[in-house]
Scaffold this motif. Structure first.
Motif, PDB file in Angstrom:
ATOM      1  N   PRO A 142      25.154 -33.020 -42.989  1.00 37.37           N
ATOM      2  CA  PRO A 142      25.841 -33.348 -44.243  1.00 37.37           C
ATOM      3  C   PRO A 142      26.227 -34.824 -44.240  1.00 37.37           C
ATOM      4  N   GLY A 144      28.311 -37.720 -46.469  1.00 32.82           N
ATOM      5  CA  GLY A 144      29.171 -38.091 -47.596  1.00 32.82           C
ATOM      6  C   GLY A 144      29.018 -39.569 -47.885  1.00 32.82           C
ATOM      7  N   THR A 147      30.343 -43.120 -43.516  1.00 31.16           N
ATOM      8  CA  THR A 147      31.217 -44.100 -42.853  1.00 31.16           C
ATOM      9  C   THR A 147      31.665 -43.650 -41.466  1.00 31.16           C
ATOM     10  N   SER A 148      31.116 -42.563 -40.985  1.00 30.99           N
ATOM     11  CA  SER A 148      31.508 -42.083 -39.653  1.00 30.99           C
ATOM     12  C   SER A 148      31.348 -43.191 -38.611  1.00 30.99           C
ATOM     13  N   SER A 212      38.258 -46.900 -45.160  1.00 32.93           N
ATOM     14  CA  SER A 212      36.895 -46.660 -45.641  1.00 32.93           C
ATOM     15  C   SER A 212      36.892 -46.096 -47.062  1.00 32.93           C
ATOM     16  N   THR A 217      34.076 -39.966 -48.860  1.00 34.82           N
ATOM     17  CA  THR A 217      34.093 -38.935 -49.899  1.00 34.82           C
ATOM     18  C   THR A 217      35.130 -37.836 -49.601  1.00 34.82           C
ATOM     19  N   SER A 227      42.903 -39.589 -42.193  1.00 40.12           N
ATOM     20  CA  SER A 227      44.279 -40.018 -42.419  1.00 40.12           C
ATOM     21  C   SER A 227      44.252 -41.343 -43.170  1.00 40.12           C
ATOM     22  N   VAL A 281      30.600 -28.470 -46.752  1.00 41.45           N
ATOM     23  CA  VAL A 281      31.714 -28.313 -47.696  1.00 41.45           C
ATOM     24  C   VAL A 281      31.214 -28.769 -49.069  1.00 41.45           C
TER      25      VAL A 281
HETATM   26  C1  LIG Z   1      35.498 -49.603 -41.712  1.00 47.23           C
HETATM   27  C2  LIG Z   1      35.931 -48.190 -41.539  1.00 47.23           C
HETATM   28  C3  LIG Z   1      37.262 -47.861 -41.680  1.00 47.23           C
HETATM   29  C4  LIG Z   1      37.693 -46.541 -41.502  1.00 47.23           C
HETATM   30  N1  LIG Z   1      38.996 -46.239 -41.707  1.00 47.23           N
HETATM   31  C5  LIG Z   1      39.415 -44.957 -41.617  1.00 47.23           C
HETATM   32  C6  LIG Z   1      40.767 -44.620 -41.905  1.00 47.23           C
HETATM   33  O1  LIG Z   1      41.589 -45.458 -42.261  1.00 47.23           O
HETATM   34  N2  LIG Z   1      41.121 -43.308 -41.801  1.00 47.23           N
HETATM   35  C7  LIG Z   1      40.212 -42.351 -41.466  1.00 47.23           C
HETATM   36  O2  LIG Z   1      40.581 -41.183 -41.416  1.00 47.23           O
HETATM   37  N3  LIG Z   1      38.940 -42.662 -41.165  1.00 47.23           N
HETATM   38  C8  LIG Z   1      38.512 -43.932 -41.250  1.00 47.23           C
HETATM   39  N4  LIG Z   1      37.208 -44.241 -40.981  1.00 47.23           N
HETATM   40  C9  LIG Z   1      36.282 -43.179 -40.546  1.00 47.23           C
HETATM   41  C10 LIG Z   1      35.578 -42.472 -41.721  1.00 47.23           C
HETATM   42  O3  LIG Z   1      35.629 -43.263 -42.853  1.00 47.23           O
HETATM   43  C11 LIG Z   1      36.214 -41.145 -42.007  1.00 47.23           C
HETATM   44  O4  LIG Z   1      35.872 -40.274 -40.956  1.00 47.23           O
HETATM   45  C12 LIG Z   1      35.822 -40.502 -43.349  1.00 47.23           C
HETATM   46  O5  LIG Z   1      36.643 -39.384 -43.559  1.00 47.23           O
HETATM   47  C13 LIG Z   1      34.393 -40.085 -43.425  1.00 47.23           C
HETATM   48  O6  LIG Z   1      34.075 -39.784 -44.791  1.00 47.23           O
HETATM   49  P1  LIG Z   1      32.576 -39.891 -45.278  1.00 47.23           P
HETATM   50  O7  LIG Z   1      32.487 -39.317 -46.644  1.00 47.23           O
HETATM   51  O8  LIG Z   1      32.062 -41.266 -45.122  1.00 47.23           O
HETATM   52  O9  LIG Z   1      31.874 -38.922 -44.255  1.00 47.23           O
HETATM   53  P2  LIG Z   1      30.540 -39.154 -43.440  1.00 47.23           P
HETATM   54  O10 LIG Z   1      30.641 -40.370 -42.608  1.00 47.23           O
HETATM   55  O11 LIG Z   1      29.390 -39.051 -44.356  1.00 47.23           O
HETATM   56  O12 LIG Z   1      30.584 -37.881 -42.495  1.00 47.23           O
HETATM   57  C14 LIG Z   1      31.558 -37.752 -41.494  1.00 47.23           C
HETATM   58  C15 LIG Z   1      31.364 -36.400 -40.805  1.00 47.23           C
HETATM   59  O13 LIG Z   1      31.674 -35.355 -41.714  1.00 47.23           O
HETATM   60  C16 LIG Z   1      30.516 -34.581 -42.017  1.00 47.23           C
HETATM   61  N5  LIG Z   1      30.532 -34.359 -43.454  1.00 47.23           N
HETATM   62  C17 LIG Z   1      30.565 -35.289 -44.445  1.00 47.23           C
HETATM   63  N6  LIG Z   1      30.608 -34.669 -45.641  1.00 47.23           N
HETATM   64  C18 LIG Z   1      30.607 -33.337 -45.385  1.00 47.23           C
HETATM   65  C19 LIG Z   1      30.624 -32.175 -46.197  1.00 47.23           C
HETATM   66  N7  LIG Z   1      30.656 -32.251 -47.528  1.00 47.23           N
HETATM   67  N8  LIG Z   1      30.599 -30.982 -45.602  1.00 47.23           N
HETATM   68  C20 LIG Z   1      30.556 -30.859 -44.248  1.00 47.23           C
HETATM   69  N9  LIG Z   1      30.526 -31.921 -43.440  1.00 47.23           N
HETATM   70  C21 LIG Z   1      30.559 -33.144 -43.995  1.00 47.23           C
HETATM   71  C22 LIG Z   1      29.329 -35.412 -41.555  1.00 47.23           C
HETATM   72  O14 LIG Z   1      28.226 -34.622 -41.208  1.00 47.23           O
HETATM   73  C23 LIG Z   1      29.932 -36.143 -40.370  1.00 47.23           C
HETATM   74  O15 LIG Z   1      29.951 -35.310 -39.241  1.00 47.23           O
HETATM   75  C24 LIG Z   1      36.749 -45.551 -41.143  1.00 47.23           C
HETATM   76  C25 LIG Z   1      35.404 -45.891 -41.028  1.00 47.23           C
HETATM   77  C26 LIG Z   1      34.991 -47.194 -41.224  1.00 47.23           C
HETATM   78  C27 LIG Z   1      33.547 -47.540 -41.105  1.00 47.23           C
END
Ligand SMILES: Cc1cc2nc3c(=O)[nH]c(=O)nc-3n(C[C@H](O)[C@H](O)[C@H](O)COP(=O)(O)OP(=O)(O)OC[C@H]3O[C@@H](n4cnc5c(N)ncnc54)[C@H](O)[C@@H]3O)c2cc1C
Length: 553
Positions: A142, A144, A147-148, A212, A217, A227, A281
């Motif tokens: 999956p 989103g 940004t992981s 991020s 998402t 958080s 999700v």
């Molecule tokens: C510059 C930077 C700053 C950041 N700052 C923060 C911060 O302040 N706080 C924080 O909590 N995190 C932070 N992060 C980490 C990251 O942004 C978080 O983990 C965020 O919640 C990931 O959201 P995403 O939509 O990009 O998920 P993704 O990176 O796309 O996915 C993250 C994980 O969740 C899974 N996933 C994504 N969407 C779904 C779905 N719909 N159903 C099931 N699984 C799914 C993916 O497979 C993966 O394992 C930061 C990252 C970066 C690069």
């Protein structure tokens, strides 16, 4: 540089330069001022050289290995327009945004490239994609915002013949709003800014603003127990989740029927933080709040880390934390001053010397409210509790300057990478009684493993999330990159930091487990804990197609 805030997922779908470099133009001196580069060179021994990203055409991308019958079945579900097997489409979803991910796009190591990228349009299509992948024994990642920073979206195959990225960008709807109960149902692919825009039309806010935010998402927030920067006031994302809908190989699963329930363990919290390992999700029901109409951000300086920690602990335990409460250690404060530069910063440094502040620690406090009276009352309560710590006020300019620059980090990261810097962050949390020891242990581990002749690391730390019982620690590392083997350089440092964290805190406060933290999970939750998670996975995902290699390794 604010234009990226407005970039929509649809617009950037195939634009890998946006995904990789965060900004359409990549890093530039415009976002890393020359005085900052000079300071970094003096402090770390950074040689003057540029190391720009290599063109995508130079990267090795294996052919798609998606079996033809799986491709046909996915096309039947989604239509061929939403099943992408082209080289650039797959490279664009190859990994997230950790330092090692970014290095891979600079020619160090090979990114794990998926065999296809599919883009379902609604929860039912997601479920059918999951069913097709399970039937053809194809892995599902999956995706989103991508940004992981812990390898969560790495397209690992595990024991599967092929792996497909399920990009959720088309699940971009606010499904419903219940203003009476203050609930909103979002599809999983809605980004942070879009969620706020959609809620603002109803006079509501989610208040979840991680760094991020611009790209991450709703589904990603839920899947990783994210958080936000204002978590002291609005709560962590798992506190906001009232219900979830997840497409698993065993079918559609909906959870969340009432604000509180004693009907056994809270299974919603099993899905929150499941990182795609139990399914995808598709919808999240979140608690929302009235949109604030007024806010105030201020900066203060405390003398020394211990005084700062005591101040934040006092605010947390008296339950008068500002919505944003962020304490930088002396090293991070020094970096902040150095990066700001200019005569105003010089004046601040002089002013602090006059006030006999020997080890400045910057404390940013931000309050958001729906009336002047509410804001004044909350601010008064916070400042009264802070008074014993003898804060030196820098006023609203310091607070506002932090607020305006709070999403700049990712952009500066690309500029720093261009300059040959190893730049990465890691985070943890611990109870107050161990927090000082934890900071020292992690700092020593990072400094020790990254120091080399002519190479001095900058290791900066802050508290960004405080609780009555403890707080998170967030470390930023800047050090000249090992030109020959940058991956080993960082892996060694990260392993040292994780070993230091082990006995004192959690391996992750909000970045999640992904691939990078999976080896440390058993030490934190016990082998029994790992067995429990594995048995849940076996129930929901008997063939192990969901996000191979993540969470449980
Ligand atoms: C510059 C930077 C700053 C950041 N700052 C923060 C911060 O302040 N706080 C924080 O909590 N995190 C932070 N992060 C980490 C990251 O942004 C978080 O983990 C965020 O919640 C990931 O959201 P995403 O939509 O990009 O998920 P993704 O990176 O796309 O996915 C993250 C994980 O969740 C899974 N996933 C994504 N969407 C779904 C779905 N719909 N159903 C099931 N699984 C799914 C993916 O497979 C993966 O394992 C930061 C990252 C970066 C690069």
């Amino acid at each position: 540089m604010c234009h990226t805030i407005l970039v929509s997922k649809n617009y950037d779908y195939l634009d890998r330069s946006v995904r990789r470099a965060w900004t359409p133009t990549g890093g530039s001196d415009a976002i890393l001022p020359s005085h900052a580069t000079r300071w970094l060179a003096d402090r770390t021994g950074l040689p003057v050289r540029t190391t720009p990203a290599v063109p995508d055409s130079a990267l090795t991308v294996p052919e798609s290995g998606l079996p033809e019958d799986a491709f046909d079945a996915l096309c039947t579900v989604l239509g061929q327009a939403h099943v992408h097997t082209g080289r650039d489409d797959r490279l664009g979803r190859a990994g997230g945004l950790s330092y090692l991910d970014l290095l891979r796009h600079r020619g160090f190591g090979e990114p794990a490239v998926p065999d296809a990228v599919v883009a379902p349009g609604d929860p039912d299509e997601v479920l059918r994609v999951v069913e097709v992948c399970a039937a053809h024994d194809v892995g599902i990642v999956p995706f989103g915002g991508g940004t992981s920073v812990v390898g969560g979206v790495a397209a690992l195959r595990g024991d599967k013949a092929a792996v497909v990225v399920v990009d959720l960008y088309r699940l971009d709807r606010l499904v419903s709003v219940d203003p009476v109960s203050r609930l909103a149902v979002f599809q999983a692919g809605v980004t942070g800014p879009e969620a706020e825009r959609l809620l603002a039309a109803h006079g509501l806010t989610l208040g979840h603003v991680p760094q991020s935010f611009e790209r991450a998402t709703i589904g990603g927030f839920a899947a990783t127990r994210s958080s936000g920067q204002a978590s002291a006031g609005y709560g962590r994302f798992e506190d906001m989740v009232e219900g979830v809908r997840i497409a698993t190989p065993r079918g559609d699963w909906r959870l969340g029927a009432a604000p509180a329930s004693a009907a056994g363990p809270d299974l919603r919290q099993l899905v929150v933080g499941s990182e795609g390992a139990f399914g995808v999700v598709t919808e999240v029901t979140v608690r929302v709040r009235e949109l604030p109409t007024i806010r105030r951000y201020e900066g203060f300086v405390l003398d020394g880390w211990d005084a700062g920690v005591t101040a934040v602990r006092t605010l947390a335990q008296r339950r008068v934390l500002a919505d944003v409460t962020r304490l930088s250690d002396p090293y991070e404060t020094d970096v902040a001053f150095a990066m700001s530069g200019g005569w105003k910063t010089a004046l601040v440094r002089r002013y602090l010397r006059l006030r006999k502040v020997h080890e400045p620690c910057l404390l940013v406090l931000g309050w958001e409210a729906t009336s002047k009276e509410e804001l004044a009352a909350r601010r008064h309560a916070t400042l009264r509790a802070l008074a014993g710590s003898r804060p030196v006020s820098l006023g609203t300019p310091a607070g506002e300057s932090w607020r305006h620059g709070r999403f700049a980090g990712p952009r500066q990261r690309d500029a720093l990478l261009d300059k040959g810097v190893c730049v990465e962050t890691l985070e943890t949390a611990a109870y107050w009684a161990r927090l000082g020891e934890l900071r020292t242990a992690v700092r020593d581990a990072l400094v020790g493993s990254l120091s080399a002749p002519g190479r001095t690391p900058v290791v900066a730390c802050h508290i960004s999330h405080a609780y009555e019982t403890g707080a998170s620690l967030y470390f930023t590392v800047l050090v000249p990159r090992d030109a020959d083997d940058p991956e080993t350089q960082w892996r060694r440092a990260k392993a040292a930091a994780c070993a230091a964290i082990g006995p004192l805190g959690t391996i992750t406060h909000h970045h999640a487990v992904g691939v990078d933290h999976a080896p440390y999970l058993a030490a934190e939750i016990g082998t029994l804990g790992v067995d429990v998670l594995a048995s849940v996975k076996r129930t929901l995902d008997p063939d192990g197609v969901c996000n191979p290699g993540k969470l449980l390794g």
